[in-house]
Scaffold this active site. Structure first.
Site, mmCIF file in Angstrom:
data_model
loop_
_atom_site.group_PDB
_atom_site.id
_atom_site.type_symbol
_atom_site.label_atom_id
_atom_site.label_comp_id
_atom_site.label_asym_id
_atom_site.label_seq_id
_atom_site.Cartn_x
_atom_site.Cartn_y
_atom_site.Cartn_z
ATOM 1 N N SER A 170 0.835 -1.188 0.000
ATOM 2 C CA SER A 170 0.000 0.000 0.000
ATOM 3 C C SER A 170 0.884 1.258 0.000
ATOM 4 C CB SER A 170 -0.921 -0.047 1.217
ATOM 5 O OG SER A 170 -2.052 0.742 1.040
ATOM 6 N N ASP A 196 -8.497 -5.613 -5.888
ATOM 7 C CA ASP A 196 -8.179 -4.495 -4.999
ATOM 8 C C ASP A 196 -8.501 -3.176 -5.694
ATOM 9 O OD1 ASP A 196 -7.022 -2.616 -3.344
ATOM 10 O OD2 ASP A 196 -4.955 -3.246 -3.749
ATOM 11 N N HIS A 231 -5.799 -6.581 -1.771
ATOM 12 C CA HIS A 231 -4.775 -5.633 -1.324
ATOM 13 C C HIS A 231 -3.592 -6.351 -0.645
ATOM 14 C CE1 HIS A 231 -3.786 -1.443 -0.918
ATOM 15 N NE2 HIS A 231 -3.782 -1.432 0.396
#
Ligand SMILES: *[C@@H]1O[C@H](CO)[C@@H](O)[C@H](O)[C@H]1NC(C)=O
Ligand SMILES: *[C@@H]1O[C@H](CO)[C@@H](O)[C@H](O)[C@H]1NC(C)=O
Ligand SMILES: *[C@@H]1O[C@H](CO)[C@@H](O)[C@H](O)[C@H]1NC(C)=O
Ligand SMILES: *[C@@H]1O[C@H](CO)[C@@H](O)[C@H](O)[C@H]1NC(C)=O
Ligand SMILES: *[C@@H]1O[C@H](CO)[C@@H](O)[C@H](O)[C@H]1NC(C)=O
Ligand SMILES: *[C@@H]1O[C@H](CO)[C@@H](O)[C@H](O)[C@H]1NC(C)=O
Ligand SMILES: *[C@@H]1O[C@H](CO)[C@@H](O)[C@H](O)[C@H]1NC(C)=O
Length: 506
Positions: A186, A438, A463
């Site tokens: 991320s 995601d 994710h």
């Protein structure tokens, strides 16, 4: 709804749908229901690492003596598997993102899983202004007081922290020649990729998982994020998509009268006596967004405890014929999968703004450099149609912090436009992993750029699923993704050792 100011994971600040209400809303994070389940799940005395602190420079980019202030930066270290400096065994560093580093370390099992095979030292560095790495003597109130103190919270300073700490640690370990690979997921993945580009002399490569480095300016469509969420639910069932899409008007309608609000409170088992329709919309959307992001193939407990394939489970609840046309009952059952999977929550607290993972600093980052337009909803979106409003954000940031965002700074500092053309002739040794379920994958690097800047794209993935601890139930595609990542990293390391031999020959 505007998830822009939400941490990448925990996009949890609630905005009303209308941009004009921007200056009024209350930022908030997890409802207490989740927080409590989560806190229970954290091991009280971890056995995964030792905790250390490093005296870090507050401002790397100013030689005014007043900038020589320092702060204590936390990092976690595990040397159990390390082969040591004699064999130049590798060092794997997690470049921490917007939260408590322990939480990320506990959710990055992949590094633990592969450490024995690589004989690697594991290091997880906390991002400044998060967790326990708070400048101004660790006093969070002071550090977060205003733009004068928060000015030191930036990705550029964070990368310089990581470089400084890594170099110092290698010196202390007399491991100057040990190759370093940086890992991140991320925002942490964005940092890992950028670190490799900015500090190639410190890290030989980067595994950047689910890192939306192209979610800036107009590089990626503002509709992409919500289109992917829409697709996630719609691909389960057309009815599921239609029910959710139709529910917003019903919620809005109910929000107009006291009777309607009472119905919402009862239908959703809400703790508060007074809520507005907007809060319910936000609360439901949040469940949809995070469930889509963490649609993992095995039971997980990252944002909240959830079953395997939670999107499928939500749609099952919504498609349940027993509930007839009762939209609120359907949404309630679906929301329970995200907010109450353990069955331990007695009522849902929509106004709670506690922040157990210390993600609060993201709001400042979103008001300065992390301007990532994701809030557009086209007609087909599962959410009500809307367009991204930069003005709305700028007004909010002015009101809250007295700052104006710099929406073009990230691409100026790190690039992003025409990335294929640019990185084809610059940079090497980066893996960009993306799972197409995601919502952030739209802003990820999805194409191979060169022989050593590799995109691994998995259509079933969510994710940073690759960074999770492996389990016996992992599907074949996930094992395969990890195998490819391991093999690429092995290649980087053996090339590095070969280069050492070659350079010593001269
Ligand atoms: C490193 O992690 C392993 C678990 O994979 C654990 O058994 C070991 O105690 C940890 N070592 C340190 C020094 O924390
Ligand atoms: C390296 O050693 C010095 C002296 O003991 C210490 O102050 C410093 O914190 C160490 N660096 C790291 C990264 O732990
Ligand atoms: C995005 O593109 C539109 C239309 O091409 C342009 O008006 C706008 O200024 C661009 N915004 C940014 C942030 O580049
Ligand atoms: C739901 O079904 C009931 C009876 O089955 C009906 O009276 C009601 O009008 C329906 N409501 C909607 C919104 O369709
Ligand atoms: C509720 O939480 C407790 C821990 O406090 C846990 O032991 C229990 O299993 C949970 N109950 C359910 C139904 O998950
Ligand atoms: C959470 O789930 C349990 C078990 O299904 C249920 O009894 C409880 O009412 C739920 N909590 C809320 C707030 O709906
Ligand atoms: C990138 O190249 C690798 C082989 O080096 C291949 O396995 C992978 O599928 C390619 N990625 C994409 C997105 O085409």
């Amino acid at each position: 709804m505007a998830p822009w100011m939400l941490p990448l994971f925990l996009t949890l600040v609630f905005l009303q749908y209308s941009p004009s209400s921007c200056a009024k809303f209350q930022p908030r994070y997890f409802p207490s229901s989740i927080i409590h389940t989560k806190l229970q799940s954290l091991p009280s005395n971890n056995k995964l690492y030792k905790t250390r602190y490093f005296t870090q420079i507050l401002d790397h980019f100013n030689y005014n003596p007043q900038s020589y202030q320092t702060f204590q930066q936390r990092y976690l270290i595990n040397n159990t598997f390390w082969g040591g400096p004699k064999i130049n065994a590798p060092i794997f560093v997690y470049t921490g993102n917007e939260g408590n580093i322990e939480w990320f370390a506990q959710n990055t099992g992949f590094m633990y899983d592969i450490a024995p095979e690589f004989k690697a030292l594991l290091v997880f560095i906390e991002h400044r202004f998060y967790g326990k790495s708070i400048p101004y003597g660790g006093d969070k109130k002071k550090a977060y007081k205003n733009s004068k103190s928060l000015g030191y919270l930036s990705s550029t300073q964070a990368l310089a922290d990581y470089a400084t700490l890594i170099v110092d640690l290698k010196n202390n370990l007399t491991a100057m020649d040990s190759p370093v690979i940086v890992f991140g997921g991320s925002y942490g993945g964005m940092l890992a990729a950028w670190f490799r580009l900015k500090y190639p002399h410190v890290a030989i490569g980067a595994l950047a998982s689910s890192s939306p480095i192209l979610q800036f300016e107009n590089i990626t469509s503002q509709y992409s994020f919500n289109n992917i969420i829409t697709q996630d639910f719609r691909s389960e069932s057309e009815n599921c998509y239609k029910v959710i899409k139709g529910s917003w008007d019903e919620i809005k309608e109910a929000g107009r009268t006291n009777r309607g609000l009472e119905l919402l409170r009862k239908s959703f088992h809400i703790c508060e006596n007074y809520i507005s329709g907007g809060y319910v919309e936000g609360w439901v959307s949040e469940a949809l967004i995070y469930t889509a992001m963490t649609d993992y193939p095995t039971p997980s407990n990252f944002l909240s405890p959830m079953p395997a394939y939670p999107v499928k489970q939500m749609c099952k609840a919504i498609d349940n014929p027993k509930l007839g046309n009762n939209t609120f009952a359907k949404l309630y059952d679906a929301a329970n999968i995200y907010y109450n999977y353990t069955g331990n929550v007695s009522c849902f607290n929509l106004l709670d703004n506690s922040d157990p993972h210390d993600l609060g600093g993201w709001q400042w980052q979103a008001c300065t450099e992390m301007v990532m337009p994701t809030d557009g909803n086209n007609k087909e979106s599962i959410f009500p149609a809307s367009t991204y409003s930069y003005t709305g954000r700028a007004q909010y940031c002015e009101a809250y912090y007295k700052v104006q965002p710099r929406p073009t700074w990230i691409t100026t500092e790190f690039g992003g436009h025409d990335i294929t053309r640019v990185l084809k002739r610059f940079g090497s040794n980066i893996i960009f992993f993306n799972g197409l379920r995601d919502p952030w994958s739209g802003g990820g690097v999805l194409k191979n750029i060169s022989k050593s800047i590799i995109a691994i794209v998995e259509k079933e993935g969510a994710h940073h699923v690759d960074l999770r601890f492996s389990t016996n139930e992992d599907p074949e595609w996930l094992r395969d993704v990890r195998k490819r990542e391991i093999s690429i990293m092995k290649g980087w390391i053996s090339e590095y050792y070969q280069d050492m031999v070659d350079s010593h020959a001269y």
